[in-house]
Scaffold this motif. Sequence first.
Motif, short mmCIF file in Angstrom:
data_model
loop_
_atom_site.label_atom_id
_atom_site.label_comp_id
_atom_site.label_asym_id
_atom_site.label_seq_id
_atom_site.Cartn_x
_atom_site.Cartn_y
_atom_site.Cartn_z
N ALA A 92 0.84 -1.20 0.00
CA ALA A 92 0.00 0.00 0.00
C ALA A 92 0.88 1.25 0.00
O ALA A 92 1.71 1.42 0.89
CB ALA A 92 -0.93 -0.02 1.20
N LYS A 93 0.68 2.14 -0.97
CA LYS A 93 1.50 3.33 -1.10
C LYS A 93 0.80 4.60 -0.60
O LYS A 93 1.47 5.58 -0.29
CB LYS A 93 1.89 3.53 -2.57
N THR A 94 -0.51 4.60 -0.56
CA THR A 94 -1.26 5.78 -0.12
C THR A 94 -2.19 5.39 1.03
O THR A 94 -2.40 4.20 1.31
CB THR A 94 -2.12 6.35 -1.26
N ASP A 95 -2.75 6.40 1.69
CA ASP A 95 -3.66 6.11 2.79
C ASP A 95 -4.90 5.36 2.30
O ASP A 95 -5.40 4.46 2.99
CB ASP A 95 -4.08 7.41 3.48
N VAL A 96 -5.38 5.70 1.12
CA VAL A 96 -6.54 4.99 0.57
C VAL A 96 -6.21 3.53 0.33
O VAL A 96 -7.01 2.64 0.67
CB VAL A 96 -7.01 5.66 -0.74
N GLU A 97 -5.04 3.25 -0.22
CA GLU A 97 -4.65 1.86 -0.45
C GLU A 97 -4.48 1.12 0.87
O GLU A 97 -4.86 -0.06 0.98
CB GLU A 97 -3.36 1.80 -1.25
N ARG A 98 -3.93 1.79 1.87
CA ARG A 98 -3.78 1.13 3.17
C ARG A 98 -5.15 0.81 3.76
O ARG A 98 -5.35 -0.25 4.37
CB ARG A 98 -2.96 2.01 4.10
N ARG A 99 -6.11 1.70 3.57
CA ARG A 99 -7.46 1.44 4.08
C ARG A 99 -8.12 0.29 3.33
O ARG A 99 -8.86 -0.51 3.92
CB ARG A 99 -8.30 2.71 3.98
N THR A 157 -1.52 12.02 9.90
CA THR A 157 -0.70 11.06 9.15
C THR A 157 0.20 10.26 10.10
O THR A 157 0.35 9.04 9.95
CB THR A 157 0.17 11.79 8.11
N ARG A 205 -1.86 7.61 12.04
CA ARG A 205 -2.22 6.44 11.23
C ARG A 205 -0.98 5.60 10.90
O ARG A 205 -1.04 4.36 10.90
CB ARG A 205 -2.93 6.87 9.96
N ASP A 215 -0.39 1.68 11.72
CA ASP A 215 -0.02 0.77 10.63
C ASP A 215 1.19 -0.08 11.01
O ASP A 215 1.25 -1.28 10.73
CB ASP A 215 0.27 1.54 9.34
N GLU A 249 -12.29 1.71 -3.54
CA GLU A 249 -12.14 3.02 -2.90
C GLU A 249 -13.47 3.52 -2.39
O GLU A 249 -13.54 4.15 -1.33
CB GLU A 249 -11.54 4.02 -3.88
#
Length: 384
Positions: free
Chosen positions: A45-52, A118, A121, A125, A376
């Motif tokens: 996951a590279k972005t917060d959306v991907e991590r979510r 950030t 989170r 993570d 998403e």
Amino acid sequence: MILSDLIELETLRVIWWALMGVLLIAFALTDGFDMGVGTLLPFVAKTDVERRIVINTVGPVWEGNQVWFILGGGAIFAAWPPLYAASFSGFYLAMFALLAALILRPVAFKYRSKRESTAWRAGWDRALFVGSSVPALLFGVAVGNVLLGVPFYLTDDLMPMYEGNFAMKFLGLLRPFALLAGVVSLSMLVMHGAAWLSLKAEGPLAARARAIGTYAGMIAAATYALAGLWLAVGIDGFAIQGEVVRDGPSNPLYSTVIHGGSWLSAYSDRPWIAIAPLMGFVGIALAVLGLRAGREVSTLLWSKLAITGIISSVGLTMFPFILPSTVRPDSSLTVWDASSSHLTLFVMLVAGAIFLPIIMAYTAWVYKVLWGKVTEDDVSEQSY
């Protein structure tokens, strides 16, 4: 004749040995991909959306998956009291580290999205990564130590005693072969988590998971093969000497055990058990091919086959031993002398026959309801 007399004690002992294995395999098949996904989180996951998205692929099911861990622990406590006492007292610090890591996971799931920060989170993570990777590693280390044998003995009143001081009870578990077994476990579950993400995620996220899962599968196959070779040429096994009393009292001190020879002699005595490691290697190979080809459902099923084969190979290779002793081999715990009473095993079997199908049916229904990709749009409506 009372009802419990319908099944002999010897049969009940084998049934509960097999059920203990089934519960541990079920835990690895379900909560295993949770741990694999958590371990993959920082790398796919590279972005917060991907991590979510990654977190939400397991967010709705991880709690239910841990039911199998609780059932496995309960089965050991009730069906194999000497095993529970000896393992928990000797592996105390390791158990503490394991539970501390497992506690991080639910906290991370619940608190990660409570603030927009950030740094906040990112911290959770990292906690999720530790709470996933450390148990995946330590479970394998524990299995490696069981194969090596544990430095405990039983007193005349069957109290387990360990050699070494308090700290060495933990550091002494970090032996090279045990660490290798830990790598097998970790890489196997990372592959399993990648197969799950391939099924539940899409786009670049799923592609990264497949790429890492492919390498994890290769590492799992190589280390599993190396562990088997090491068992064959460098580690002494255990064997019961003389007549085996399968329906005798639950007192390990009644048996005569020798420490020597090879664990792999079990494959000459019972050639059919070779199906287990074969399942392990075939499952890994087909899961890796599935990841490379972008297949989804079949890849997850092959990954499950690999896990089933690898875990089964340990239990079948060691049978009837469940916790060997390197200090006094006669104190080793086996299927034939470390169980609860005949009545206890029978009552537990009746309860298991009633409730296990209910748990399995409910679990299947939950996965059916939650079937499909996590997108998403989905994570914008979730709190993880």
